[in-house]
Motif scaffolding. Structure first.
Motif, PDB file in Angstrom:
ATOM      1  N   GLU A   1       0.579  -1.224   0.014  1.00  0.00           N
ATOM      2  CA  GLU A   1       0.045   0.117   0.109  1.00  0.00           C
ATOM      3  C   GLU A   1       1.166   1.483   0.319  1.00  0.00           C
ATOM      4  O   GLU A   1       1.556   1.593   0.825  1.00  0.00           O
ATOM      5  CB  GLU A   1      -0.538   0.041   1.247  1.00  0.00           C
ATOM      6  N   TRP A   2       0.632   2.280  -0.909  1.00  0.00           N
ATOM      7  CA  TRP A   2       1.610   3.561  -1.450  1.00  0.00           C
ATOM      8  C   TRP A   2       0.592   4.201  -1.016  1.00  0.00           C
ATOM      9  O   TRP A   2      -0.491   4.478  -1.647  1.00  0.00           O
ATOM     10  CB  TRP A   2       2.564   3.415  -2.402  1.00  0.00           C
ATOM     11  N   SER A   3       1.122   5.298  -0.652  1.00  0.00           N
ATOM     12  CA  SER A   3       0.482   6.889  -0.472  1.00  0.00           C
ATOM     13  C   SER A   3       1.203   8.312  -1.267  1.00  0.00           C
ATOM     14  O   SER A   3       2.788   7.874  -0.693  1.00  0.00           O
ATOM     15  CB  SER A   3      -0.793   7.557   0.091  1.00  0.00           C
ATOM     16  N   LEU A   4       0.323   9.289  -1.797  1.00  0.00           N
ATOM     17  CA  LEU A   4       1.458  10.420  -2.573  1.00  0.00           C
ATOM     18  C   LEU A   4       1.143  11.041  -1.173  1.00  0.00           C
ATOM     19  O   LEU A   4       0.591  11.089  -0.570  1.00  0.00           O
ATOM     20  CB  LEU A   4       0.547  11.059  -3.228  1.00  0.00           C
ATOM     21  N   VAL A   5       2.689  11.002  -1.486  1.00  0.00           N
ATOM     22  CA  VAL A   5       3.435  12.503  -0.027  1.00  0.00           C
ATOM     23  C   VAL A   5       3.281  13.777  -0.581  1.00  0.00           C
ATOM     24  O   VAL A   5       3.239  14.717  -0.563  1.00  0.00           O
ATOM     25  CB  VAL A   5       4.362  11.701   0.142  1.00  0.00           C
ATOM     26  N   GLY A   6       3.560  13.891  -2.011  1.00  0.00           N
ATOM     27  CA  GLY A   6       4.384  15.139  -2.708  1.00  0.00           C
ATOM     28  C   GLY A   6       4.577  14.891  -4.647  1.00  0.00           C
ATOM     29  O   GLY A   6       5.596  13.378  -4.844  1.00  0.00           O
ATOM     30  N   ASN A   7       4.896  15.621  -4.630  1.00  0.00           N
ATOM     31  CA  ASN A   7       5.346  15.641  -6.363  1.00  0.00           C
ATOM     32  C   ASN A   7       5.574  16.700  -6.523  1.00  0.00           C
ATOM     33  O   ASN A   7       5.588  17.636  -8.010  1.00  0.00           O
ATOM     34  CB  ASN A   7       4.042  15.682  -7.550  1.00  0.00           C
ATOM     35  N   ASP A   8       6.613  17.225  -5.578  1.00  0.00           N
ATOM     36  CA  ASP A   8       7.418  19.058  -6.221  1.00  0.00           C
ATOM     37  C   ASP A   8       8.461  18.423  -6.913  1.00  0.00           C
ATOM     38  O   ASP A   8       9.185  17.440  -6.782  1.00  0.00           O
ATOM     39  CB  ASP A   8       7.544  19.449  -5.180  1.00  0.00           C
ATOM     40  N   LEU A   9       8.678  19.075  -8.131  1.00  0.00           N
ATOM     41  CA  LEU A   9       9.440  18.498  -9.361  1.00  0.00           C
ATOM     42  C   LEU A   9      10.501  19.476  -9.673  1.00  0.00           C
ATOM     43  O   LEU A   9      10.116  20.860  -9.529  1.00  0.00           O
ATOM     44  CB  LEU A   9       8.354  18.244 -10.858  1.00  0.00           C
ATOM     45  N   ASP A  10      11.179  19.355  -9.086  1.00  0.00           N
ATOM     46  CA  ASP A  10      12.287  20.083  -9.871  1.00  0.00           C
ATOM     47  C   ASP A  10      13.266  19.618 -10.963  1.00  0.00           C
ATOM     48  O   ASP A  10      14.350  18.586 -10.744  1.00  0.00           O
ATOM     49  CB  ASP A  10      13.492  20.194  -8.888  1.00  0.00           C
TER      50      ASP A  10
ATOM     51  N   GLY B   1      -3.821   5.512  -8.657  1.00  0.00           N
ATOM     52  CA  GLY B   1      -3.127   6.063  -8.728  1.00  0.00           C
ATOM     53  C   GLY B   1      -2.542   6.729  -7.611  1.00  0.00           C
ATOM     54  O   GLY B   1      -2.807   7.048  -6.049  1.00  0.00           O
ATOM     55  N   SER B   2      -2.577   8.414  -8.378  1.00  0.00           N
ATOM     56  CA  SER B   2      -2.214   9.245  -7.087  1.00  0.00           C
ATOM     57  C   SER B   2      -2.881   9.990  -6.104  1.00  0.00           C
ATOM     58  O   SER B   2      -2.732  10.452  -5.464  1.00  0.00           O
ATOM     59  CB  SER B   2      -1.266  10.565  -7.875  1.00  0.00           C
ATOM     60  N   GLY B   3      -4.010   9.339  -6.428  1.00  0.00           N
ATOM     61  CA  GLY B   3      -5.583   9.923  -5.577  1.00  0.00           C
ATOM     62  C   GLY B   3      -6.083  11.532  -6.591  1.00  0.00           C
ATOM     63  O   GLY B   3      -5.844  12.786  -7.439  1.00  0.00           O
ATOM     64  N   ILE B   4      -7.391  11.819  -5.827  1.00  0.00           N
ATOM     65  CA  ILE B   4      -7.644  13.353  -5.936  1.00  0.00           C
ATOM     66  C   ILE B   4      -7.709  13.715  -5.245  1.00  0.00           C
ATOM     67  O   ILE B   4      -7.780  13.811  -3.736  1.00  0.00           O
ATOM     68  CB  ILE B   4      -9.664  13.030  -6.713  1.00  0.00           C
ATOM     69  N   GLY B   5      -6.913  15.202  -5.035  1.00  0.00           N
ATOM     70  CA  GLY B   5      -6.623  15.377  -3.664  1.00  0.00           C
ATOM     71  C   GLY B   5      -7.537  17.803  -3.142  1.00  0.00           C
ATOM     72  O   GLY B   5      -7.050  17.191  -2.762  1.00  0.00           O
ATOM     73  N   ARG B   6      -7.809  17.694  -4.420  1.00  0.00           N
ATOM     74  CA  ARG B   6      -8.841  19.272  -4.153  1.00  0.00           C
ATOM     75  C   ARG B   6      -9.997  19.093  -4.769  1.00  0.00           C
ATOM     76  O   ARG B   6     -10.520  17.893  -5.740  1.00  0.00           O
ATOM     77  CB  ARG B   6      -8.080  20.153  -4.257  1.00  0.00           C
ATOM     78  N   GLU B   7     -11.219  19.511  -4.278  1.00  0.00           N
ATOM     79  CA  GLU B   7     -12.198  19.644  -4.744  1.00  0.00           C
ATOM     80  C   GLU B   7     -12.650  20.570  -6.248  1.00  0.00           C
ATOM     81  O   GLU B   7     -13.555  19.754  -6.866  1.00  0.00           O
ATOM     82  CB  GLU B   7     -13.185  20.275  -3.344  1.00  0.00           C
ATOM     83  N   GLU B   8     -11.679  21.421  -6.102  1.00  0.00           N
ATOM     84  CA  GLU B   8     -11.381  22.342  -7.848  1.00  0.00           C
ATOM     85  C   GLU B   8     -11.156  21.606  -8.421  1.00  0.00           C
ATOM     86  O   GLU B   8     -11.432  22.121 -10.081  1.00  0.00           O
ATOM     87  CB  GLU B   8      -9.625  23.435  -7.630  1.00  0.00           C
ATOM     88  N   ASP B   9     -10.290  20.318  -8.323  1.00  0.00           N
ATOM     89  CA  ASP B   9     -10.335  19.119 -10.084  1.00  0.00           C
ATOM     90  C   ASP B   9     -11.809  18.314  -9.896  1.00  0.00           C
ATOM     91  O   ASP B   9     -11.179  17.602 -10.779  1.00  0.00           O
ATOM     92  CB  ASP B   9      -9.091  18.441  -8.683  1.00  0.00           C
ATOM     93  N   LEU B  10     -12.458  19.055  -9.246  1.00  0.00           N
ATOM     94  CA  LEU B  10     -13.148  17.828  -9.334  1.00  0.00           C
ATOM     95  C   LEU B  10     -15.047  18.880  -9.836  1.00  0.00           C
ATOM     96  O   LEU B  10     -16.301  18.749  -9.292  1.00  0.00           O
ATOM     97  CB  LEU B  10     -14.674  17.127  -8.263  1.00  0.00           C
TER      98      LEU B  10
END
Length: 186
Positions: free
Chosen positions: A59-68, A121-130
């Motif tokens: 079981e894995w859950s997204l911590v973040g996807n801050d990208l450099d 996968g990464s999941g739905i994070g914000r209501e603005e994305d719906l």
């Protein structure tokens, strides 16, 4: 201490070759700290990568996807060091069970508009994305993450005739899905 490991298969996610087990295990910090892992130069789409934390066996859950992209790093903020791995989420979320269904004819003038939404996968994070739209106008919708439902009710009674319900969903990796249903009100 950090020990590298090959990440195992995870439902809805594509594994990479980057995983680290940090010890001492379960050491908590007073505040959040940033953890970044470097991805391989051959990664085709780094914007789909995320830093995931193991929550249990497989079981894995997204911590973040801050990208450099300049340094090829992906990371997020955590309060404790555990097992972390980079996974790629390229699968779109799903939208099912639109209500009213396409082709339905309703007597109700202020029907409950609903959809089942999910992402493995990464999941739905914000209501603005719906966004949920009726006849092109966005409604204020309620999202119940545990049930996976998105619902709204028109503020005013609908006029008799054809109407269009549109639902979109975007997961935390930017994958999108859309569904629509035309229905009639008598």
């Amino acid at each position: 201490q950090a020990r590298r490991f090959p990440p195992p298969a995870a439902t809805g996610l594509e594994r990479t070759e980057v995983g680290y087990d940090f010890t001492p295990a379960r050491h908590s910090f007073d505040q959040q700290v940033e953890v970044f892992l470097r991805y391989a130069p051959e990664v085709a789409n780094p914007r789909k990568l995320g830093l995931y934390q193991e929550r249990g066996e497989g079981e894995w859950s997204l911590v973040g996807n801050d990208l450099d992209t300049a340094q090829r790093l992906v990371g997020g903020k955590v309060r404790r060091l555990l097992r972390f791995a980079l996974f790629s989420d390229t699968q779109a979320p799903s939208i099912t069970a639109l209500q009213p269904a396409a082709g339905a004819t309703l007597e109700e003038r202020q029907p409950l508009l609903r959809a089942q939404v999910s992402d493995i996968g990464s999941g739905i994070g914000r209501e603005e994305d719906l966004p949920l739209r009726l006849d092109g106008q966005q409604l204020i919708a309620e999202y119940a993450p545990e049930a996976g439902t998105l619902s709204a009710r028109p503020e005013a009674p609908l006029k008799p005739g054809q109407h269009l319900l549109e639902v979109e969903v975007r997961d935390q990796s930017g994958n999108q899905a859309a569904a629509r249903a035309e229905f009639a009100v008598r």
